[in-house]
Design a protein around this motif. Structure first.
Motif, PDB file in Angstrom:
ATOM      1  N   LEU A 130     -29.598   5.928  99.589  1.00 40.68           N
ATOM      2  CA  LEU A 130     -29.153   7.226  99.089  1.00 40.68           C
ATOM      3  C   LEU A 130     -29.616   7.408  97.643  1.00 40.68           C
ATOM      4  CD1 LEU A 130     -27.453   9.809  99.553  1.00 40.68           C
ATOM      5  CD2 LEU A 130     -25.470   8.535  98.688  1.00 40.68           C
ATOM      6  N   GLY A 131     -30.332   8.481  97.387  1.00 43.26           N
ATOM      7  CA  GLY A 131     -30.823   8.763  96.038  1.00 43.26           C
ATOM      8  C   GLY A 131     -32.014   7.931  95.621  1.00 43.26           C
ATOM      9  N   PHE A 153     -32.441  13.782  94.147  1.00 44.62           N
ATOM     10  CA  PHE A 153     -31.642  14.989  94.373  1.00 44.62           C
ATOM     11  C   PHE A 153     -30.760  14.881  95.614  1.00 44.62           C
ATOM     12  CE2 PHE A 153     -35.615  17.071  92.443  1.00 44.62           C
ATOM     13  CZ  PHE A 153     -35.138  16.911  91.154  1.00 44.62           C
ATOM     14  N   THR A 154     -30.726  13.726  96.279  1.00 42.69           N
ATOM     15  CA  THR A 154     -29.989  13.599  97.544  1.00 42.69           C
ATOM     16  C   THR A 154     -28.625  12.943  97.398  1.00 42.69           C
ATOM     17  OG1 THR A 154     -30.979  11.439  98.080  1.00 42.69           O
ATOM     18  CG2 THR A 154     -32.183  13.411  98.787  1.00 42.69           C
ATOM     19  N   ASP A 155     -28.233  12.572  96.180  1.00 41.45           N
ATOM     20  CA  ASP A 155     -26.969  11.866  95.962  1.00 41.45           C
ATOM     21  C   ASP A 155     -25.978  12.809  95.287  1.00 41.45           C
ATOM     22  OD1 ASP A 155     -24.968  10.049  95.588  1.00 41.45           O
ATOM     23  OD2 ASP A 155     -26.077   8.709  94.272  1.00 41.45           O
ATOM     24  N   PRO A 156     -25.264  13.648  96.054  1.00 42.48           N
ATOM     25  CA  PRO A 156     -24.445  14.701  95.447  1.00 42.48           C
ATOM     26  C   PRO A 156     -23.280  14.199  94.613  1.00 42.48           C
ATOM     27  CG  PRO A 156     -24.027  14.558  97.809  1.00 42.48           C
ATOM     28  CD  PRO A 156     -25.196  13.676  97.529  1.00 42.48           C
ATOM     29  N   GLN A 157     -22.760  13.005  94.930  1.00 44.44           N
ATOM     30  CA  GLN A 157     -21.608  12.492  94.201  1.00 44.44           C
ATOM     31  C   GLN A 157     -21.976  11.360  93.247  1.00 44.44           C
ATOM     32  OE1 GLN A 157     -18.634  11.501  97.139  1.00 44.44           O
ATOM     33  NE2 GLN A 157     -18.271  13.629  97.699  1.00 44.44           N
ATOM     34  N   GLY A 158     -23.241  11.042  93.155  1.00 44.51           N
ATOM     35  CA  GLY A 158     -23.669   9.969  92.267  1.00 44.51           C
ATOM     36  C   GLY A 158     -23.201   8.602  92.734  1.00 44.51           C
ATOM     37  N   ILE A 159     -22.965   8.438  94.035  1.00 42.74           N
ATOM     38  CA  ILE A 159     -22.443   7.181  94.578  1.00 42.74           C
ATOM     39  C   ILE A 159     -23.414   6.037  94.340  1.00 42.74           C
ATOM     40  CG2 ILE A 159     -21.760   5.990  96.700  1.00 42.74           C
ATOM     41  CD1 ILE A 159     -20.847   8.742  97.765  1.00 42.74           C
ATOM     42  N   LYS A 160     -24.692   6.296  94.579  1.00 43.83           N
ATOM     43  CA  LYS A 160     -25.704   5.250  94.441  1.00 43.83           C
ATOM     44  C   LYS A 160     -26.378   5.299  93.075  1.00 43.83           C
ATOM     45  CE  LYS A 160     -29.026   2.283  95.394  1.00 43.83           C
ATOM     46  NZ  LYS A 160     -28.795   0.832  95.446  1.00 43.83           N
ATOM     47  N   LYS A 218     -21.343  14.165 100.904  1.00 48.38           N
ATOM     48  CA  LYS A 218     -21.676  12.864 100.331  1.00 48.38           C
ATOM     49  C   LYS A 218     -23.151  12.500 100.458  1.00 48.38           C
ATOM     50  CE  LYS A 218     -17.123  10.713 101.000  1.00 48.38           C
ATOM     51  NZ  LYS A 218     -16.393   9.558 101.611  1.00 48.38           N
ATOM     52  N   ASP A 219     -23.913  13.325 101.179  1.00 44.93           N
ATOM     53  CA  ASP A 219     -25.297  12.937 101.470  1.00 44.93           C
ATOM     54  C   ASP A 219     -26.159  14.188 101.663  1.00 44.93           C
ATOM     55  OD1 ASP A 219     -27.681  11.854 102.397  1.00 44.93           O
ATOM     56  OD2 ASP A 219     -26.732  10.444 103.772  1.00 44.93           O
ATOM     57  N   HIS A 220     -27.104  14.398 100.743  1.00 44.73           N
ATOM     58  CA  HIS A 220     -27.991  15.549 100.831  1.00 44.73           C
ATOM     59  C   HIS A 220     -29.360  15.174 101.399  1.00 44.73           C
ATOM     60  CE1 HIS A 220     -25.830  18.503  97.862  1.00 44.73           C
ATOM     61  NE2 HIS A 220     -25.061  18.110  98.868  1.00 44.73           N
ATOM     62  N   ARG A 221     -29.432  14.074 102.140  1.00 40.86           N
ATOM     63  CA  ARG A 221     -30.654  13.762 102.879  1.00 40.86           C
ATOM     64  C   ARG A 221     -30.653  14.608 104.157  1.00 40.86           C
ATOM     65  NH1 ARG A 221     -30.173   7.242 102.840  1.00 40.86           N
ATOM     66  NH2 ARG A 221     -27.983   7.853 103.121  1.00 40.86           N
ATOM     67  N   GLY A 222     -31.128  15.824 104.037  1.00 36.33           N
ATOM     68  CA  GLY A 222     -30.990  16.770 105.136  1.00 36.33           C
ATOM     69  C   GLY A 222     -31.785  16.397 106.373  1.00 36.33           C
ATOM     70  N   VAL A 223     -33.024  15.935 106.192  1.00 35.69           N
ATOM     71  CA  VAL A 223     -33.914  15.633 107.308  1.00 35.69           C
ATOM     72  C   VAL A 223     -34.293  14.162 107.266  1.00 35.69           C
ATOM     73  CG1 VAL A 223     -36.163  16.115 108.351  1.00 35.69           C
ATOM     74  CG2 VAL A 223     -34.829  17.983 107.340  1.00 35.69           C
ATOM     75  N   THR A 224     -34.084  13.458 108.366  1.00 37.88           N
ATOM     76  CA  THR A 224     -34.455  12.040 108.442  1.00 37.88           C
ATOM     77  C   THR A 224     -35.504  11.783 109.524  1.00 37.88           C
ATOM     78  OG1 THR A 224     -32.560  11.640 109.898  1.00 37.88           O
ATOM     79  CG2 THR A 224     -32.244  11.226 107.547  1.00 37.88           C
TER      80      THR A 224
END
Length: 525
Positions: free
Chosen positions: A523-524, A229-236, A473-479
């Motif tokens: 990502l993703g 759910f972290t790849d909003p544009q489907g890049i990866k 481009k990136d929904h990895r909110g917390v790292t």
């Protein structure tokens, strides 16, 4: 007897079909098969008699001359079944009616739907419809009750304190019991009512709804932290998830954080040989979510990755898995299941004297597991996503005020999942406020508002929620991944969690904070 057996089979199938994410037609096919079997069983009972001497022609057909009568019964039964089948086929065969309006057309022009559509604008002037999917009674009910109650309490508190710029949140809570079908039905209802955002629950549910919420452009704040759910544009991934958000480290990053701690722990002990890592979990979306990513990271850090062991998310007899675990002799074991099965596994493996370092995902461990597993939970490390109930952070004042919405006497202890539910609610609240202030109170505007701040902590929750940054481009909110360790210092039987904590019989101690790189290839994943 047949009806009882059929009822038991259908009840079991309802649970397993959703739990195993089988297609919807599976349940319908099973109902048809059971229904068709009933008249067949009746006919067999008419023709044959079951006695202590076995199955034979009905007692009324005894004797040589009456055997022909039994055969005639069988012939009659066959004829009856053929006629019944032909009748059903004739009745169910679709008739040609090209000029008749379709079901969808009738529905869209019905007075009920027209009234519903005409009320949408009026409804949005006073209220903001937010959906809330919860599991209070299903496989994830233990953590689901705490998280779902937090969503309810937080929204009630927001409304009690003026709502969002004068508008009240109309929170529609649906009990899913961790079943995908119920979540899909709820979404179909909400989509016809103009829902602006949804608080979700469950990895399988999030996967099932992803395409619909993206097509309808409805922000979906998931309680599942699956990296897909972290790849909003489907890049990866090649599978875009622009409207999926969640608060907290992803399951993959959480597991990477645990492996990072394990690597540090191994080095601190001064051991020279390669540490052994093993994944344990069911073959389901939630346990599988971090599996490949975490094993790859463990191998990258120099761990020997052992063959994974499967154990069911439904608690049961895990003696076989415990013996396999003991024979494999890993140094670090990642338990990817939910809390109830983790508790059962810890207890049974302790009885078999399995000696290893357990690690658990964010929904795999909490205070209830320490209460149920007792000393078997001692030393386990797990991922925390927010402050604990007893912490002294300034934002805990707000959390305690929110808790009073359902516990005005302040008698309840709130587990670690409660705080994350509050955080999830307040990120969505502030995004809605930003959108409303710009006079663009719709789902697309709410999504854009979630990108407005970096290292974002909701007002009033300082020290409770981890700083969060979402980008287009990136929904990895917390790292940042806080790692805690459980300590069980004595018997836990007969005492409440609050008493156990007050008397330091159980403790939750922060021991490490991992920082996960935002690698493009992660990502993703």
């Amino acid at each position: 007897m047949y009806l009882v057996a059929a009822w038991v089979l259908l009840q079991f199938a309802e649970i397993m079909i959703d739990f195993m994410a089988l297609p919807d037609w599976t349940g319908r096919a099973l109902i048809v098969l059971v229904s068709l079997g009933f008249p067949f069983i009746l006919l067999l009972a008419w023709v044959f008699d079951v006695s202590t001497n076995g199955v034979r022609a009905d007692a009324t057909s005894a004797g040589a001359s009456d055997q022909q009568g039994a055969l005639r019964k069988i012939d009659s039964a066959i004829v009856f079944m053929v006629l019944l089948g032909a009748g059903l086929a004739f009745y169910l065969w679709p008739s040609e009616a090209p000029d008749a309006p379709g079901e969808l057309e009738v529905m869209l022009h019905s007075p009920v739907v027209e009234q519903q559509n005409s009320n949408k604008a009026h409804h949005s002037d006073k209220y903001i419809l937010v959906g809330n999917l919860v599991d209070f009674t299903g496989a994830s009910g233990s953590s689901g009750q705490a998280y779902g109650q937090a969503i309810i309490d937080a929204n009630n508190w927001i409304n009690e304190n003026g709502g969002i710029n004068g508008k009240l949140i109309d929170l529609d809570t649906i009990e899913t019991s961790y079943q995908v079908r119920r979540a899909v039905d709820a979404y179909e209802k909400w989509s016809s009512q103009g829902v602006v955002a949804i608080q979700g629950w469950g990895t399988a549910i999030g996967v099932a709804l992803k395409d619909d919420i993206n097509a309808d452009q409805v922000p979906f704040f998931s309680a599942s932290y699956s990296a897909e759910f972290t790849d909003p544009q489907g890049i990866k991934t090649g599978d875009a998830a622009p409207y999926n958000f969640f608060y907290g480290p992803s399951y993959s990053d959480g597991c990477r954080g645990l492996v990072q701690w394990a690597d540090s722990d191994w080095r601190t002990q001064g051991k020279k040989m390669k540490p052994k890592y093993l994944h344990m979990g069911d073959n389901q979306p939630y346990p599988n979510a971090p599996k490949a990513a975490c094993e790859a990271y463990a191998a990258e850090l120099g761990f020997e990755v052992l063959q994974p062991i499967i154990f069911s998310m439904i608690p049961g007899d895990y003696s076989r898995q415990c013996r396999l675990l003991k024979a494999s002799a890993p140094d670090y074991v990642f338990l990817a299941n939910l809390d109830k099965s983790v508790s059962a596994l810890l207890t049974q493996c302790s009885d078999l004297e399995v000696d290893t370092q357990y690690m658990a995902n964010i929904y795999g461990f909490d205070e209830d597991v320490m209460l149920s597993a007792g000393s078997a939970a001692n030393g386990l490390v797990w991922v925390m996503g927010a402050a604990a109930w007893g912490d002294s952070a300034s934002g805990m004042y707000t959390v305690r005020e929110i808790s009073k919405m359902s516990d005005p006497q302040e008698s309840k202890y709130r587990s670690v999942h409660y705080m994350r539910g509050v955080c999830s609610t307040f990120y969505l609240k502030e995004a809605i406020e930003i959108a409303n202030e710009k006079n663009t109170m719709n789902s697309a505007a709410i999504k854009q508002a979630l990108y407005a701040q970096a290292q974002w902590v909701p007002k009033g929750l300082e020290g409770v929620c981890l700083p969060t940054t979402w980008t287009e481009k990136d929904h990895r909110g917390v790292t940042k991944v806080p790692i805690y360790q459980a300590r069980v210092n004595g018997p836990v039987t007969g005492l409440s969690i609050q008493s156990l904590i007050n008397n330091q019989i159980i403790e939750m101690t922060p021991i490490y904070e991992a920082t996960i790189e935002r690698k493009p290839e992660w990502l993703g994943w």
